[in-house]
Design a protein around this motif. Structure first.
Motif, PDB file in Angstrom:
ATOM      1  N   GLU A  30      13.808   0.591  12.562  1.00  0.00           N
ATOM      2  CA  GLU A  30      12.826  -0.437  12.195  1.00  0.00           C
ATOM      3  C   GLU A  30      13.454  -1.821  12.199  1.00  0.00           C
ATOM      4  N   ALA A  31      14.750  -1.903  11.846  1.00  0.00           N
ATOM      5  CA  ALA A  31      15.429  -3.204  11.831  1.00  0.00           C
ATOM      6  C   ALA A  31      15.561  -3.762  13.243  1.00  0.00           C
TER       7      ALA A  31
ATOM      8  N   ILE B  19       9.605   0.066   0.175  1.00  0.00           N
ATOM      9  CA  ILE B  19       9.281   1.410   0.645  1.00  0.00           C
ATOM     10  C   ILE B  19      10.231   1.787   1.780  1.00  0.00           C
ATOM     11  N   ALA B  20      11.007   2.831   1.571  1.00  0.00           N
ATOM     12  CA  ALA B  20      11.922   3.304   2.607  1.00  0.00           C
ATOM     13  C   ALA B  20      11.126   4.137   3.608  1.00  0.00           C
ATOM     14  N   PRO B  21      11.059   3.718   4.874  1.00  0.00           N
ATOM     15  CA  PRO B  21      10.290   4.481   5.863  1.00  0.00           C
ATOM     16  C   PRO B  21      10.855   5.893   6.038  1.00  0.00           C
ATOM     17  N   ASP B  22       9.993   6.886   5.988  1.00  0.00           N
ATOM     18  CA  ASP B  22      10.462   8.236   6.286  1.00  0.00           C
ATOM     19  C   ASP B  22      10.409   8.463   7.796  1.00  0.00           C
ATOM     20  N   ALA B  23      10.829   9.652   8.234  1.00  0.00           N
ATOM     21  CA  ALA B  23      10.908   9.940   9.672  1.00  0.00           C
ATOM     22  C   ALA B  23       9.546   9.816  10.337  1.00  0.00           C
ATOM     23  N   GLU B  24       8.499  10.224   9.640  1.00  0.00           N
ATOM     24  CA  GLU B  24       7.158  10.161  10.220  1.00  0.00           C
ATOM     25  C   GLU B  24       6.711   8.721  10.429  1.00  0.00           C
ATOM     26  N   LEU B  25       6.943   7.857   9.427  1.00  0.00           N
ATOM     27  CA  LEU B  25       6.539   6.459   9.553  1.00  0.00           C
ATOM     28  C   LEU B  25       7.317   5.774  10.679  1.00  0.00           C
ATOM     29  N   LEU B  26       8.591   6.105  10.820  1.00  0.00           N
ATOM     30  CA  LEU B  26       9.383   5.521  11.904  1.00  0.00           C
ATOM     31  C   LEU B  26       8.816   5.909  13.260  1.00  0.00           C
ATOM     32  N   GLN B  27       8.397   7.173  13.391  1.00  0.00           N
ATOM     33  CA  GLN B  27       7.823   7.609  14.659  1.00  0.00           C
ATOM     34  C   GLN B  27       6.452   6.983  14.884  1.00  0.00           C
ATOM     35  N   VAL B  28       5.674   6.851  13.813  1.00  0.00           N
ATOM     36  CA  VAL B  28       4.369   6.186  13.909  1.00  0.00           C
ATOM     37  C   VAL B  28       4.560   4.746  14.362  1.00  0.00           C
TER      38      VAL B  28
ATOM     39  N   PRO C 231       0.842  -1.206   0.000  1.00  0.00           N
ATOM     40  CA  PRO C 231       0.000   0.000   0.000  1.00  0.00           C
ATOM     41  C   PRO C 231       0.871   1.249   0.000  1.00  0.00           C
ATOM     42  N   PRO C 232       0.339   2.386  -0.455  1.00  0.00           N
ATOM     43  CA  PRO C 232       1.111   3.629  -0.458  1.00  0.00           C
ATOM     44  C   PRO C 232       1.579   3.994   0.951  1.00  0.00           C
ATOM     45  N   LEU C 233       2.595   4.828   1.014  1.00  0.00           N
ATOM     46  CA  LEU C 233       3.207   5.201   2.284  1.00  0.00           C
ATOM     47  C   LEU C 233       2.188   5.775   3.266  1.00  0.00           C
ATOM     48  N   GLU C 234       1.337   6.691   2.797  1.00  0.00           N
ATOM     49  CA  GLU C 234       0.361   7.315   3.699  1.00  0.00           C
ATOM     50  C   GLU C 234      -0.647   6.298   4.218  1.00  0.00           C
ATOM     51  N   THR C 235      -0.991   5.322   3.368  1.00  0.00           N
ATOM     52  CA  THR C 235      -1.900   4.261   3.818  1.00  0.00           C
ATOM     53  C   THR C 235      -1.232   3.406   4.888  1.00  0.00           C
ATOM     54  N   LEU C 236       0.050   3.117   4.705  1.00  0.00           N
ATOM     55  CA  LEU C 236       0.794   2.351   5.704  1.00  0.00           C
ATOM     56  C   LEU C 236       0.816   3.074   7.043  1.00  0.00           C
ATOM     57  N   LYS C 237       0.993   4.377   6.993  1.00  0.00           N
ATOM     58  CA  LYS C 237       1.005   5.163   8.233  1.00  0.00           C
ATOM     59  C   LYS C 237      -0.345   5.072   8.942  1.00  0.00           C
ATOM     60  N   ALA C 238      -1.415   5.199   8.168  1.00  0.00           N
ATOM     61  CA  ALA C 238      -2.756   5.145   8.757  1.00  0.00           C
ATOM     62  C   ALA C 238      -3.044   3.765   9.340  1.00  0.00           C
ATOM     63  N   LEU C 239      -2.658   2.723   8.608  1.00  0.00           N
ATOM     64  CA  LEU C 239      -2.871   1.363   9.113  1.00  0.00           C
ATOM     65  C   LEU C 239      -2.044   1.109  10.373  1.00  0.00           C
ATOM     66  N   THR C 240      -0.800   1.565  10.371  1.00  0.00           N
ATOM     67  CA  THR C 240       0.060   1.367  11.538  1.00  0.00           C
ATOM     68  C   THR C 240      -0.523   2.064  12.757  1.00  0.00           C
ATOM     69  N   ARG C 241      -1.023   3.288  12.565  1.00  0.00           N
ATOM     70  CA  ARG C 241      -1.662   4.007  13.680  1.00  0.00           C
ATOM     71  C   ARG C 241      -2.878   3.231  14.199  1.00  0.00           C
ATOM     72  N   ALA C 242      -3.681   2.716  13.272  1.00  0.00           N
ATOM     73  CA  ALA C 242      -4.891   1.995  13.672  1.00  0.00           C
ATOM     74  C   ALA C 242      -4.549   0.718  14.438  1.00  0.00           C
ATOM     75  N   PHE C 243      -3.576  -0.026  13.954  1.00  0.00           N
ATOM     76  CA  PHE C 243      -3.168  -1.244  14.653  1.00  0.00           C
ATOM     77  C   PHE C 243      -2.557  -0.910  16.015  1.00  0.00           C
ATOM     78  N   GLY C 244      -1.821   0.187  16.069  1.00  0.00           N
ATOM     79  CA  GLY C 244      -1.246   0.594  17.347  1.00  0.00           C
ATOM     80  C   GLY C 244      -2.317   0.967  18.355  1.00  0.00           C
ATOM     81  N   LYS C 245      -3.320   1.704  17.887  1.00  0.00           N
ATOM     82  CA  LYS C 245      -4.416   2.094  18.772  1.00  0.00           C
ATOM     83  C   LYS C 245      -5.160   0.874  19.284  1.00  0.00           C
ATOM     84  N   ALA C 246      -5.267  -0.159  18.435  1.00  0.00           N
ATOM     85  CA  ALA C 246      -5.951  -1.391  18.828  1.00  0.00           C
ATOM     86  C   ALA C 246      -5.034  -2.338  19.607  1.00  0.00           C
ATOM     87  N   ARG C 247      -3.772  -1.918  19.774  1.00  0.00           N
ATOM     88  CA  ARG C 247      -2.763  -2.740  20.446  1.00  0.00           C
ATOM     89  C   ARG C 247      -2.611  -4.099  19.785  1.00  0.00           C
TER      90      ARG C 247
END
Length: 275
Positions: free
Chosen positions: A257-258, A40-49, A7-23
């Motif tokens: 991430e590694a 997809i190389a994670p940017d700084a925002e995705l790493l923090q997410v 999925p696109p980078l922004e979609t990955l960020k949204a999914l990661t946030r949702a899974f995190g919220k659901a623990r």
């Protein structure tokens, strides 16, 4: 086999946030895998997410100075170990996404106890103890104290039931040091001893990984000479042939991430309620 596009980078960020919220630890790692497999190389925002999704709380528990003073309760442990001034505490702070969880000091050898931090305390999945261990090999430490530290470390690696993984930090910008070789030898002996005990109810198998720090000083790369030197030392010490080598930098957050991928098994471990 049909290849599935990531999925696109922004979609990955949204999914990661949702899974995190659901623990949902498995969902967060699925997103991380999707990024990796999709190139997809994670940017700084995705790493923090990613870190925010995996780490909801961190609490200092206690400092241990002997096997008898370590925490009880059975929570899985991941120990971060390395020479003094290797950048261990800075990397721990980077991995956890906190600024000053592990104490960083300009004085090598400042950490003199096994500092235990509870990550996601109380959760059935995704909780563990991160252990920030004393920096080893500092010349100003008296020989008797250094000997006690080494004996404690050897016993801890070999027989601590809660210990699941050792993350060994090595400075990628200097030749491999005697202290690093000693750590490898301790780990090699502990892995062998635990393998012999498998199924006996004593200490479980031990995972081991090497993180090569300060890679930012060489444009994010670790020289093939350094990698070859570390691989040869690992083989001589009897460490697993498949020991991961992870380039990292606390300054640029490279390798974050590694490292979390290394922790996947511990993060996925189900903790049963104590009776």
């Amino acid at each position: 086999t049909v290849a599935v596009a990531a999925p696109p980078l922004e979609t990955l960020k949204a999914l990661t946030r949702a899974f995190g919220k659901a623990r949902c630890v498995g969902g967060v790692y699925a997103c991380l895998e999707a990024a990796e497999s999709g190139g997809i190389a994670p940017d700084a925002e995705l790493l923090q997410v990613l870190v925010d999704a995996l780490v909801h709380a961190v609490r200092f528990v206690k400092g241990g100075v002997s096997m008898e003073t370590l925490p009880t309760g059975g929570l899985a442990e991941v120990a971060f170990v390395g020479r003094s001034n290797v950048g261990k505490s800075s990397l721990v702070n980077m991995v956890l996404g906190r600024r000053a969880i592990a104490y960083t000091s300009k004085t090598p050898g400042k950490t003199q106890q096994y500092n235990y931090f509870a990550v996601n305390e109380g959760r059935a999945v995704g909780s563990f103890h991160l252990v920030d261990m004393p920096g080893l090999g500092f010349a100003k430490v008296a020989a008797p104290l250094r000997a006690r530290w080494n004996a404690f470390l050897s016993e801890y690696f070999a027989s601590r039931r809660e210990l699941r993984m050792v993350v060994h930090l090595i400075d990628s910008q200097v030749p491999l040091q005697e202290t690093d070789v000693s750590i490898m030898q301790m780990v090699g002996a502990a892995v062998a001893a635990r393998s012999e005990q498998e199924g006996s109810g004593l200490a479980p198998p031990l995972d081991y990984a090497v993180v090569l720090t300060k890679a930012d000083k060489n444009d994010g790369r670790v020289s093939s000479r350094t990698v070859d030197q570390v691989r040869r030392a690992l083989e001589s010490a009897g460490c697993p042939a498949a020991t991961p080598l992870v380039p990292s930098s606390a300054k640029t957050r490279m390798g974050r991430e590694a490292v979390w991928m290394l922790l996947r098994e511990v993060m996925s471990e189900v903790r049963l309620e104590e009776s």
